[in-house]
Design a protein around this motif. Structure first.
Motif, mmCIF file in Angstrom:
data_model
loop_
_atom_site.group_PDB
_atom_site.id
_atom_site.type_symbol
_atom_site.label_atom_id
_atom_site.label_comp_id
_atom_site.label_asym_id
_atom_site.label_seq_id
_atom_site.Cartn_x
_atom_site.Cartn_y
_atom_site.Cartn_z
ATOM 1 N N ASP A 43 5.904 -0.493 -11.128
ATOM 2 C CA ASP A 43 4.741 -1.268 -10.705
ATOM 3 C C ASP A 43 4.710 -2.603 -11.445
ATOM 4 O OD1 ASP A 43 2.308 -1.834 -9.427
ATOM 5 O OD2 ASP A 43 1.167 -1.085 -11.129
ATOM 6 N N GLN A 84 2.748 0.540 6.636
ATOM 7 C CA GLN A 84 2.240 0.167 5.310
ATOM 8 C C GLN A 84 2.026 -1.346 5.273
ATOM 9 O OE1 GLN A 84 1.351 2.360 3.111
ATOM 10 N NE2 GLN A 84 2.306 4.178 4.014
ATOM 11 N N SER A 96 -4.189 0.297 -3.370
ATOM 12 C CA SER A 96 -4.739 1.092 -2.275
ATOM 13 C C SER A 96 -4.955 0.200 -1.056
ATOM 14 C CB SER A 96 -6.069 1.716 -2.691
ATOM 15 O OG SER A 96 -7.045 0.698 -2.883
ATOM 16 N N THR A 135 0.812 -1.208 0.000
ATOM 17 C CA THR A 135 0.000 0.000 0.000
ATOM 18 C C THR A 135 0.852 1.268 0.000
ATOM 19 O OG1 THR A 135 -0.114 -0.038 2.432
ATOM 20 C CG2 THR A 135 -1.892 -1.133 1.216
ATOM 21 N N ARG A 136 2.170 1.123 0.088
ATOM 22 C CA ARG A 136 3.009 2.327 0.104
ATOM 23 C C ARG A 136 3.181 2.878 -1.305
ATOM 24 N NH1 ARG A 136 7.938 1.872 -2.043
ATOM 25 N NH2 ARG A 136 9.287 0.064 -1.736
ATOM 26 N N LYS A 137 3.621 4.123 -1.364
ATOM 27 C CA LYS A 137 3.837 4.771 -2.648
ATOM 28 C C LYS A 137 5.162 4.308 -3.262
ATOM 29 C CE LYS A 137 0.140 7.297 -2.275
ATOM 30 N NZ LYS A 137 -1.047 7.013 -3.141
ATOM 31 N N PHE A 188 1.611 -1.989 -6.557
ATOM 32 C CA PHE A 188 1.141 -0.926 -5.687
ATOM 33 C C PHE A 188 -0.384 -0.824 -5.759
ATOM 34 C CE2 PHE A 188 5.467 0.107 -7.000
ATOM 35 C CZ PHE A 188 6.076 0.336 -5.779
#
Length: 201
Positions: free
Chosen positions: A48, A78, A56, A39-41, A54
């Motif tokens: 990706d 996270q 939500s 869930t981290r950026k 990645f």
């Protein structure tokens, strides 16, 4: 066909396990990286679907409810998780899989699977780890201190690992992990020869 071997690589933030895993993957055949969901950026340069998938927090928690993870954990606020379908597909096809996961996830894998090779990666001293975290431009002082505190807790699980890899020299650490992989594969072949009656015909 033999089953694929699961290699679990853990260690504190700043220990260099992610770089180590990438280097070993470059020089190893029949070895696949298990891409975790998180869930981290994304950080700079991360792709990706290659480094992580990645998603939500809402989507991640939906996947938990659907039983999509063989393990998942909350790390540094996270969520991270290993997809069960990737693990089972790779091992059933005889493909070795390498997982870069924290000690919480490693414990879950250990409780679900009898097999697996567990490696803990860290520098030769806590002082070096502190220096590495302090140099990370993306982290402030309080964040570095928090990660150091979590590293102390993670090291309490070190006895549950098969191998300790000291990562002061990346080249030496790569050779060490590559040797672990080779040794595990040789052990696997020994078992196959023992049970395969056709081998002696």
């Amino acid at each position: 066909m033999r089953e694929g071997i699961i290699f679990i690589i853990s260690g504190p933030s700043g220990g260099g396990k992610t770089t180590l895993v990438k280097k070993v993957l470059e020089s190893s055949e029949n070895l696949m990286f298990s891409v975790s969901y998180t869930t981290r950026k994304p950080r700079g340069g991360e792709v990706d679907g290659k480094d992580y998938k990645f998603v939500s927090e809402k989507e991640f928690r939906k996947m938990i409810g659907e039983g999509k993870f063989v393990e998942y954990a909350e790390v540094h606020d996270q969520l991270y998780g290993t997809p069960v379908d990737l693990l089972e597909e790779a091992t059933s096809k005889g493909i070795d899989l390498i997982l870069d996961i924290d000690v919480q996830g490693a414990s879950q894998i250990r409780n679900k699977y009898d097999s697996g090779v567990y490696c803990f990666v860290l520098p030769s001293s806590f002082r070096i780890l502190k220096e590495r975290l302090s140099k990370r431009a993306s982290e402030n002082v309080s964040e570095a201190e928090r990660r150091l505190s979590e590293a102390r807790k993670e090291m309490e699980d070190i006895d549950y690992y098969d191998y300790i890899i000291i990562n002061d020299s990346l080249d030496e650490a790569v050779n060490c992990l590559a040797s672990v992989i080779t040794a595990a594969r040789c052990e696997n072949e020994k078992v196959l020869v023992r049970i395969d009656k056709d081998y002696f015909s």
